[in-house]
Write an enzyme that holds these catalytic residues in place. Structure first.
Site, PDB file in Angstrom:
ATOM      1  N   LYS A 104      31.032 -18.803 -28.196  1.00 64.42           N
ATOM      2  CA  LYS A 104      30.667 -17.406 -28.426  1.00 64.42           C
ATOM      3  C   LYS A 104      30.256 -17.235 -29.888  1.00 64.42           C
ATOM      4  O   LYS A 104      30.897 -17.760 -30.793  1.00 64.42           O
ATOM      5  CB  LYS A 104      31.845 -16.488 -28.117  1.00 64.42           C
ATOM      6  CG  LYS A 104      32.134 -16.314 -26.636  1.00 64.42           C
ATOM      7  CD  LYS A 104      33.261 -15.324 -26.426  1.00 64.42           C
ATOM      8  CE  LYS A 104      33.516 -15.104 -24.943  1.00 64.42           C
ATOM      9  NZ  LYS A 104      34.612 -14.139 -24.705  1.00 64.42           N
ATOM     10  N   GLU A 162      41.787  -7.801 -10.396  1.00 62.72           N
ATOM     11  CA  GLU A 162      42.284  -6.442 -10.182  1.00 62.72           C
ATOM     12  C   GLU A 162      43.157  -6.321  -8.937  1.00 62.72           C
ATOM     13  O   GLU A 162      44.163  -5.602  -8.941  1.00 62.72           O
ATOM     14  CB  GLU A 162      41.104  -5.468 -10.096  1.00 62.72           C
ATOM     15  CG  GLU A 162      40.304  -5.318 -11.373  1.00 62.72           C
ATOM     16  CD  GLU A 162      39.217  -6.365 -11.541  1.00 62.72           C
ATOM     17  OE1 GLU A 162      38.502  -6.314 -12.560  1.00 62.72           O
ATOM     18  OE2 GLU A 162      39.089  -7.246 -10.651  1.00 62.72           O
ATOM     19  N   ARG A 164      37.842  -2.123  -7.287  1.00 72.42           N
ATOM     20  CA  ARG A 164      37.911  -3.474  -6.747  1.00 72.42           C
ATOM     21  C   ARG A 164      39.252  -3.762  -6.070  1.00 72.42           C
ATOM     22  O   ARG A 164      39.404  -4.779  -5.410  1.00 72.42           O
ATOM     23  CB  ARG A 164      37.665  -4.492  -7.861  1.00 72.42           C
ATOM     24  CG  ARG A 164      36.455  -4.165  -8.729  1.00 72.42           C
ATOM     25  CD  ARG A 164      36.130  -5.269  -9.683  1.00 72.42           C
ATOM     26  NE  ARG A 164      35.383  -6.313  -9.009  1.00 72.42           N
ATOM     27  CZ  ARG A 164      35.101  -7.493  -9.549  1.00 72.42           C
ATOM     28  NH1 ARG A 164      35.531  -7.784 -10.751  1.00 72.42           N
ATOM     29  NH2 ARG A 164      34.405  -8.392  -8.884  1.00 72.42           N
TER      30      ARG A 164
END
Length: 641
Positions: free
Chosen positions: A288, A374, A402
Site C-alpha cells: 500500500k 458482517e 449483509r
C-alpha cells in the site's frame, strides 16, 4: 495540467489496445508515470490513495496480458481500481472523481465496458467472476474471468463460498488474483520463488503433470501418493495453502510490483484457464502506498484522504472543536465500558471508521474485530448475548444489510439485547450508492422486538445510545457521517423515556392552517428553520420504533396537516410508520412524506445531494408550500393545494 503534458507515454494510452503496443521494456517507465498521475489526481480530488498506488503494476500487467474487455476483470470492493480506470480511457475525467456527474470511486458497469461488475462492498468478486466464467462456457465462448481480491476481502465468508463452488468445475476459465498488500516480501521469496512459481505455471510442468496423471490413473494408490508428494514439494517453496484444497491451481507469492514477474505469470495462468485446466489462483504481494514514501509509512492515513499537497503530505489536524458522531460513539463506548464490565465492542473490520481505536486501546480483551465478516459479527454478538454479555456492534448502515438474515434469525427472534451502532446512516456523499445508509429504517422497523432510534444531534446520540444499551431487546441507533450541529454531549450516561419524542416548537397559526412537522434524526434542524418561516409545530420524534403514539394523537387533535422528514428511503420508512399509526387510530389527516427518493442516489458533495433530494431547508419549505396552505411574513396569502 503540467504533469499531464509531461507524461507522454501515459498520454498515448487511451485503451488497453494502446497499452499492448508498448514494448515490454517500456512498461516500468509507464508504471512510474501512472503512479505519479494517480498521486497528482487524488491529491486534487480526494479519494482512495494507498490502495491505488499499490495496484499500478498489477493493473498494467492485467490489461497487457488479458484480452479486455472480452476477458472480464472484477475488482473486489473496487476502491483500488483507479489505475484501471486511467488505462481504460478515463484519464481525462479523473479530475471529476467522486464528484456529482463525475467518475465513481468504484467500478460501475454504466461507466465503462471495462468495468465488468459494479462493486463497492467486499468479497463479491470471485462469485461474480465465476458466474461470468460459467456463462462463457454455456455460450461456447473462449474468454477468461478474473477476480482481483485483497487479503482483507478474503476474510469474507462469501469469497470462500465461491471458491468452494468453483473448485467443482475442473475446466472453469477463472483466474483469482489475491492482491496481498499486508505482507512484505523477503529476499528469499523474491528471486527464488519467482523462478519456481514460473516453472510451476509453465508448459513443462503442466505437460509433465498431465502425462504423469495419465500414467498413474490406472493405479489410484500411486496417483494419490504422487499428489501428496507434489503438494509437499510445493509447500517447501511456497506457503502452505488452503486454496489447492478448494480445487485451484495455486501459484505464488510473487512480487506484485515486478512486471518481469507479473507478466509471464499472468500469461501462463491465462493460458491454463483457456486450455480448460481449471480455476487458477495467483498470489501477488503488493505494498500500500507504493512509490510515495508518506503513504508507505502511514497507509491508513492515506487510505482515503481529502485534497492535499503531495509535497507536504496530509496534515494531521489538531483535535477539532466539533466532534463527529463517530467520535461521540467512540467516547460513549469507553465511558459505558467503564460503567458496565459486560459491554463488548464488535466491529467487522471498521475499527477506525467506526471510532473504536480508543476502545481497543483501553479494553483490548473486550474488543473484537472479526474481519470483513458482517454475518459472523452479528451471530457472534448473539452468542455473546446468550451468555449475559452486552455486545455493541459498531457497523456502517450499508454493511448491516449483509447480515440481515442473522439480524432476524439469530438476534431478533431470540430477542437478544444486541445494540447496533449504525454509522453512515443516510447519504454519505462521494462514496455514493454502495455506501449510503438509505434503507436501515425500512428494513429494521419491520422486525419484531427491534428498537430503532434516530438522534437529532451529538448530545442526543449519546443519550439514546445509553437508553438503547439498557433495553432487554435488540436495538439500533442510527447516525450520519461527520458532525451535526455541534451540541456538546453530557459527561453523564443519561437515558430518555423509551418511545417518547419531544415538542421543539409550537405553532401559533390559526385553525385550519396548522402544520405539524415530525422530524426523525438530524433533519430536525432544517425542519426548525422551515418552521420559523411558516409557523409550524416541530416534534423531535427520536424513536421510529416504538413510535410515540401519544404525541401523534395529541398533535392530531389541534393540527390540520402532517409532514414527516427523514434522511432515509421514503418507502417503508418513518413517515410510513406514522401513516400506519394514524390509520390504526382512525385518524385521517393529510400527510406529506419527505425523505430519500426511490432511486439510488449517486456520488457527489453531501450538501448538493441533499439539496437535489429536496432535503435542505429550501427544498423542505418548497415541498410543504406546494402541498399545504402556508403563510409566511413574505407571503401572507396562503398557497398550496
Amino acid at each position: 495540467n503540467k504533469i499531464i503534458e509531461d507524461l507522454m507515454t501515459l498520454n498515448s494510452i487511451h485503451s488497453p489496445a494502446d497499452l499492448k503496443k508498448l514494448p515490454r521494456e517500456q512498461l516500468p517507465a509507464l508504471a512510474d508515470e501512472l503512479r505519479q498521475f494517480v498521486l497528482d489526481s487524488v491529491s486534487k480530488t480526494g479519494g482512495h490513495l494507498s490502495s491505488n498506488l499499490g495496484t499500478v503494476e498489477l493493473s498494467i500487467a492485467l490489461h497487457y496480458v488479458f484480452d479486455t474487455p472480452q476477458d472480464r476483470i472484477v475488482w473486489d470492493v473496487g476502491h483500488q481500481s483507479y489505475p484501471h480506470k486511467i488505462l481504460t480511457g478515463r484519464r481525462e475525467r479523473m479530475n471529476t472523481l467522486r464528484q456529482f456527474d463525475g467518475l465513481s470511486g468504484f467500478p460501475r458497469r454504466v461507466e465503462s465496458e471495462y468495468d465488468a461488475f459494479g462493486t463497492g462492498h467486499s468479497s463479491t468478486s470471485i462469485s461474480a467472476a465465476m458466474g461470468m466464467a460459467r456463462a462463457f462456457q454455456t455460450k461456447g465462448e473462449k474468454q477468461v474471468a478474473v477476480a482481483v481480491i485483497g487479503d482483507s476481502a478474503m476474510t469474507g465468508g462469501m469469497a470462500f463460498e465461491a471458491m468452494n463452488n468453483a473448485g467443482v468445475y475442473d475446466d472453469l476459465p477463472l483466474v483469482v488474483i489475491l492482491n496481498d498488500n499486508d505482507m512484505s516480501i523477503s529476499p528469499a521469496v523474491g528471486a527464488l520463488n519467482r523462478h519456481l512459481a514460473r516453472l510451476l505455471s509453465g508448459n513443462i510442468y503442466s505437460a509433465t503433470k498431465k502425462g504423469i496423471d495419465s500414467v498413474l490413473s490406472i493405479a489410484p494408490p500411486l496417483r494419490e501418493f504422487a499428489k501428496r508428494l507434489e503438494d509437499h514439494a510445493k509447500g517447501m517453496v511456497s506457503p502452505s495453502t488452503i486454496f489447492q484444497e478448494f480445487g485451484f491451481n495455486y501459484f505464488g507469492p510473487i512480487d506484485g510490483h515486478d512486471l518481469d514477474a507479473l507478466i509471464p505469470m499472468l500469461q501462463n495462468v491465462r493460458r491454463l484457464a483457456l486450455e480448460g485446466r481449471g480455476p487458477q489462483f495467483l498470489h501477488v504481494v503488493t505494498r500500500k502506498g507504493q512509490g510515495y514514501e508518506l503513504a508507505e509509512a502511514d497507509p491508513v492515513l492515506y487510505h482515503g484522504p481529502s485534497k492535499f499537497n503531495p509535497e507536504e503530505g496530509v496534515k494531521k489536524s489538531a483535535t477539532p472543536s466539533q466532534k463527529t458522531f463517530t467520535q461521540v460513539v467512540g467516547e460513549w463506548l469507553c465511558d459505558m465500558a467503564h460503567a458496565d464490565p459486560l459491554l463488548i465492542g464488535i466491529t467487522p473490520a471498521m475499527r477506525e471508521g467506526s471510532g473504536l481505536v480508543e476502545f481497543e486501546q483501553n479494553f483490548p480483551k473486550r474488543y473484537y474485530d472479526v474481519g470483513i465478516a458482517e454475518q459472523h459479527a452479528v451471530t457472534f454478538a448473539a452468542g455473546m448475548a446468550c451468555e449475559g454479555m452486552k455486545p455493541v456492534v459498531a457497523i456502517y448502515s450499508t454493511f448491516l444489510q449483509r447480515a440481515y438474515d442473522q439480524l432476524i434469525h439469530d438476534v431478533a427472534i431470540q430477542d437478544l439485547p444486541v445494540l447496533f451502532a449504525l454509522d453512515r446512516a443516510g447519504l454519505v456523499g462521494a462514496d455514493g450508492a454502495t455506501h449510503a445508509g438509505a434503507y436501515d429504517i425500512p428494513f429494521l422497523r419491520c422486525i419484531p422486538n427491534m428498537l430503532v432510534l434516530t438522534p437529532a444531534d451529538e448530545a442526543e446520540c449519546r443519550d439514546l445510545l445509553t437508553t438503547a444499551f439498557h433495553q432487554p431487546h435488540p436495538s439500533a441507533v442510527r447516525y450520519p457521517r461527520g458532525a451535526g450541529v455541534g451540541t456538546i454531549p453530557s459527561k453523564e450516561l443519561r437515558t430518555v423515556p423509551l418511545g417518547k419524542g419531544e415538542l421543539r416548537r409550537k405553532s401559533n397559526a390559526p385553525a385550519g392552517q396548522r402544520i405539524a412537522i415530525l422530524a426523525f434524526g438530524t433533519l430536525l434542524y432544517p425542519a426548525l428553520e422551515v418552521a420559523e418561516q411558516i409557523d409550524a409545530t416541530v416534534a423531535n420524534m427520536r424513536f421510529v420504533k416504538p413510535l410515540d403514539l401519544d404525541l401523534l394523537k395529541s398533535l392530531a387533535q389541534d393540527h390540520d396537516y402532517f409532514v414527516t422528514i427523514e434522511d432515509g428511503a421514503i418507502q417503508g420508512g418513518a413517515g410510513s410508520a406514522c401513516l400506519e399509526a394514524l390509520s390504526a387510530m382512525g385518524i385521517n389527516k393529510p400527510l406529506l412524506q419527505l425523505g430519500l427518493p426511490d432511486v439510488f442516489v449517486e456520488h457527489g458533495d453531501y450538501k448538493l445531494l441533499m439539496s437535489k433530494c429536496g432535503l435542505d431547508s429550501n427544498g423542505i419549505a418548497k415541498a410543504i408550500s406546494l402541498r399545504f396552505p402556508v403563510k409566511t411574513a413574505a407571503n401572507p396569502v396562503a398557497v398550496g393545494k
